[in-house]
Design an enzyme around this catalytic site. Structure first.
Site, PDB file in Angstrom:
ATOM      1  N   CYS A  18       0.836  -1.202   0.000  1.00  0.00           N
ATOM      2  CA  CYS A  18       0.000   0.000   0.000  1.00  0.00           C
ATOM      3  C   CYS A  18       0.870   1.250   0.000  1.00  0.00           C
ATOM      4  O   CYS A  18       2.099   1.175  -0.013  1.00  0.00           O
ATOM      5  CB  CYS A  18      -0.941   0.005   1.205  1.00  0.00           C
ATOM      6  SG  CYS A  18      -0.077   0.150   2.782  1.00  0.00           S
ATOM      7  N   ASP A 431       7.588  25.851 -33.295  1.00  0.00           N
ATOM      8  CA  ASP A 431       8.652  26.277 -34.200  1.00  0.00           C
ATOM      9  C   ASP A 431       8.127  26.115 -35.625  1.00  0.00           C
ATOM     10  O   ASP A 431       7.308  25.236 -35.891  1.00  0.00           O
ATOM     11  CB  ASP A 431       9.888  25.405 -33.975  1.00  0.00           C
ATOM     12  CG  ASP A 431      11.005  25.746 -34.941  1.00  0.00           C
ATOM     13  OD1 ASP A 431      11.368  26.922 -35.021  1.00  0.00           O
ATOM     14  OD2 ASP A 431      11.498  24.828 -35.614  1.00  0.00           O
ATOM     15  N   ASP A 639      12.177  20.665 -33.016  1.00  0.00           N
ATOM     16  CA  ASP A 639      12.822  19.467 -33.550  1.00  0.00           C
ATOM     17  C   ASP A 639      13.640  18.723 -32.503  1.00  0.00           C
ATOM     18  O   ASP A 639      14.193  17.670 -32.771  1.00  0.00           O
ATOM     19  CB  ASP A 639      13.699  19.803 -34.762  1.00  0.00           C
ATOM     20  CG  ASP A 639      14.870  20.727 -34.408  1.00  0.00           C
ATOM     21  OD1 ASP A 639      15.138  20.910 -33.201  1.00  0.00           O
ATOM     22  OD2 ASP A 639      15.505  21.248 -35.323  1.00  0.00           O
ATOM     23  N   ASP A 643      16.071  23.433 -31.018  1.00  0.00           N
ATOM     24  CA  ASP A 643      15.195  24.152 -30.098  1.00  0.00           C
ATOM     25  C   ASP A 643      15.349  23.682 -28.663  1.00  0.00           C
ATOM     26  O   ASP A 643      14.478  23.946 -27.834  1.00  0.00           O
ATOM     27  CB  ASP A 643      13.733  23.977 -30.542  1.00  0.00           C
ATOM     28  CG  ASP A 643      13.493  24.528 -31.938  1.00  0.00           C
ATOM     29  OD1 ASP A 643      13.830  25.691 -32.169  1.00  0.00           O
ATOM     30  OD2 ASP A 643      12.973  23.780 -32.787  1.00  0.00           O
TER      31      ASP A 643
END
Length: 749
Positions: A18, A431, A639, A643
């Protein structure tokens, strides 16, 4: 990871029951000197630990877990998911044996209970109501089938904490030993009833719940098993001039591999010879086959459909794209979402609080009625109904299924935090180049000129394309490939130029078929004395559409204009419409000039006010942070390489990946198909998963919030409390598995 001195390790941890167990393991790991971070996933039975290897070893971490009474080991690299599946099967077999033992012995006790309740005391009912017979039946259930609860409770109490097993052990022991005392010295103690059936049936129901839970939890991790099953077992390689079949593990980088129609591609590589079409749906979620020619990349585990081809192996073993995908999914399924912290905080105080409520329940009923038996049964009901199993499973089971569904649809989600954050996105920044657009220029227009006027004749246009392509064959300019490719697609024969000269900043010059040919900008035409006014007018029209126009002159006369543009992907407008329909604002960010940017935005369906143009690469991250400072939750899509700073600056970074060039390390979410439809699909999946988590947490809490008062008020028998507790875990896990039916790409394909 934070510093170079830090390492991350995944540990398999078995035996947790648990959320309280999770808290204990995390606490113990964090106490190890050098441990920076520890996160335990109950459903995946894994612990992710970030530690300083100069201060702690992996063995230190394993021992910290083992001291608590749990099994701990490093995942075997070669075993992969097979080892995890075998461990789950062992647990299922163990619980099945325990359940069969307890069910067979508890059934006669259930019959006796029914006989007692209906007043049937003769025959078989009378025999089964005999206390010594009941003791004989209940004892193996209590101490053989129920041994797991005593063992776990002992380890918990020894380390100063309490979990589900403590509650089960306390509740069933109270009923068993009270009955044993009544059997041995009932009259002297004033005990008139026996409750062996309560303890035995409780244990049986709880074990049944654990068995059903184990079966359901196995289904939550089927995604990795499916991915593992995609791997080819053998490969046909060329060695010493002969084709031989070898196990895929023995393929070496650089070897030439042969693939025939219908076969799985064994490893990643580059096509050397032959043409075919490959089913890459396992990678991208797209069902349409992808054509492959020499020079194209192929990915291991995809299916060759048509021709035979040879390729050179580039990535093998644990370096293949499939292996990377499996690692990402495994880590994601073993991660913890921020919403889980609520359950963790509750579980830290839950069991001690329940024990206190049970004690108060017993005292109140005993003082009010003077009936020890009645008070004891109500206390047992409180202890049993309150077991917090469901609380610990509510979030991780949904995360496991959600990330698995994502992987099957070409959406790789790195962890629970990324999956949770995606559902809150207010704005998505896209982009332009390679994200909204195809990322490579294409010829969009060819206009021929004769006698200073534009001519739409295909014959004249073919000549324009042929002359231009002849020169561009020798050029290294980025637009040259687009012109040559367009000529080849049009079937125009491209001759070799007799001479060629590149003129930087202006264009190219050469002789083709004995004629002087110029291709470039207005400046080149002016320098050569070409009367380019008609060409310039046409070029301005095309440039107003966001295209790059190249002027062509032959033997000093204007001959034509060729327009090249990075065109919008066919799927981008639909993806952007889907995002806006979901209430997500879409912003385009690009380094292009505003006129070109707005043309692309208009084609893609983005409003002009949502265009960020002329943004330098180093400024992109700042623009993302600026949006975040306004209080917006921002997603960045690029990409994954160029970026990377902007992806890291966003709340959720999404990298578009294609084939083996997937930038898996660059973002929180990687979209394997390489088109924008994966963005709304990822957000949809996040929303669906978070919906399941909220439902699970609601049901996990409601069992306790309603069950504990009902039991304390004496309105719930211990047996019904046990059944409810067992069903709570099963309902939560089953609800999570329903997410497997969800298709995040519905309506987008």
């Amino acid at each position: 990871m934070g510093s170079a001195a830090e390492e991350k390790v995944m540990l398999n941890v078995r035996g947790m029951t648990c959320a309280a167990c999770v808290a204990r393991v995390e606490k113990s790991l964090r106490r190890v000197e050098g441990v920076k971070e520890a996160a335990v996933n109950l459903a995946a039975e894994r612990a992710a630990v970030v530690y300083d290897p100069a201060q702690a070893t992996v063995e230190d971490l394993l021992q910290a877990v083992r001291r608590l009474g749990y099994e701990a080991e490093l995942p075997a690299p070669e075993a992969g998911e097979d080892a995890g599946r075998e461990a789950r099967q062992r647990e299922i077999r163990r619980q099945r044996r325990n359940f069969l033992l307890s069910a067979v012995l508890s059934f006669p006790l259930l019959v006796a209970m029914v006989g007692h309740a209906t007043g049937m005391h003769g025959g078989i009912f009378g025999l089964l109501m005999n206390g010594w017979i009941q003791l004989l039946l209940a004892t193996p259930v209590q101490f053989l089938a129920g041994a797991q609860f005593y063992r776990d409770a002992y380890h918990n109490l020894r380390s100063g904490s309490a979990n589900m097993s403590v509650l089960v052990a306390m509740g069933t022991s109270a009923a068993y030993f009270y009955s044993l005392a009544g059997l041995l010295a009932g009259p002297a103690l004033g005990i008139t009833g026996l409750y062996f059936e309560v303890s035995a049936i409780l244990i049986t129901l709880i074990i049944l719940g654990k068995l059903l839970e184990a079966l359901a939890r196995g289904r939550t991790s089927e995604a990795i098993a499916k991915l593992m099953g995609l791997q080819a077992r053998t490969a046909r390689v060329i060695r010493d001039g002969r084709e031989i079949d070898v196990p895929v593990e023995e393929v070496r980088p650089g070897e030439v591999v042969v693939v025939r129609p219908g076969e799985r591609i064994p490893v990643d590589g580059v096509v050397l010879e032959g043409d075919s079409a490959v089913d890459e749906s396992m990678l991208t979620g797209e069902s349409l086959p992808v054509e492959k020619h020499p020079g194209d990349q192929v990915v291991g585990a995809t299916v060759n459909q048509l021709g035979t081809f040879k390729f050179r192996a580039t990535r093998v073993g644990r370096d293949t794209t499939l292996a990377q995908i499996i690692r990402v999914v495994e880590e994601a399924q073993g991660s913890k979402a921020p919403i889980q912290r609520l359950a963790d905080r509750v579980s830290a105080y839950f069991v001690p609080t329940v024990v206190g409520i049970a004690a108060v329940t017993f005292a109140a009923w005993f003082l009010a009625t003077g009936d020890f038996t009645r008070a004891l049964l109500h206390m047992v009901a409180v202890l049993v109904i309150a077991c917090p199993c469901a609380l610990g499973l509510a979030t991780p089971t949904a995360i496991m299924v959600g990330t698995g569904v994502g992987a099957e649809n070409g959406i790789l989600i790195k962890g629970g935090e990324s999956l949770e954050a995606a559902h809150r996105l207010d704005v998505v920044v896209l982009d332009k180049t390679g994200t909204i657009t195809k990322g490579k220029p294409e010829v969009t227009d060819v206009v021929a000129f004769a006698d200073g006027a534009p001519v739409r004749s295909p014959f004249w246009c073919a000549d324009v394309l042929r002359w231009a392509a002849a020169l561009e064959k020798r050029s290294e300019h980025p637009l040259a490939l687009a012109v040559v490719s367009a000529a080849e697609k049009a079937g125009a024969p491209v001759p070799e130029p007799e001479s060629f000269e590149a003129l930087p900043g202006r264009g190219v010059r050469g002789r083709v078929d004995g004629r002087e040919v110029l291709l470039g900008n207005r400046r080149l035409m002016e320098e050569a004395g070409v009367a380019a006014a008609p060409l310039a007018a046409e070029a301005e029209r095309l440039e107003a559409e966001g295209k790059t126009a190249m002027l062509l002159a032959v033997d000093g006369a204007p001959a034509g204009v060729i327009a090249v543009a990075d065109t919008v992907k066919e799927t981008s407008p639909a993806a952007i419409r889907a995002l806006r329909a979901m209430g997500v604002r879409v912003v385009m960010m690009t380094g292009d000039n505003r006129r070109t940017a707005e043309v692309i935005a208009r084609q893609a369906g983005i409003a002009p006010e949502d265009v960020l143009a002329e943004v330098m690469p180093e400024e992109k991250a700042g623009r993302v942070q600026e949006l975040r400072r306004r209080g917006l939750v921002v997603g960045m899509v690029g990409d994954g390489i160029n970026d990377a700073p902007a992806l890291a600056a966003a709340d959720v970074g999404m990298a578009l990946g294609t084939g083996t060039d997937v930038a898996i390390e660059a973002a929180d979410i990687t979209l394997m198909a390489g088109d924008l439809r994966g963005v709304p699909a990822a957000i949809r999946l996040s929303r669906a998963t978070m919906g399941k988590i909220r439902q699970n947490l609601f049901w996990a809490f409601i069992y306790n919030v309603l069950g504990i008062p009902v039991a304390a008020l004496g309105l719930l028998s211990p047996v019904l409390a046990g059944a409810a507790m067992a069903l709570s875990s099963v309902s939560v896990v089953t609800n999570s598995t329903l997410l497997k039916r969800y298709d995040p790409m519905r309506g987008l394909r």
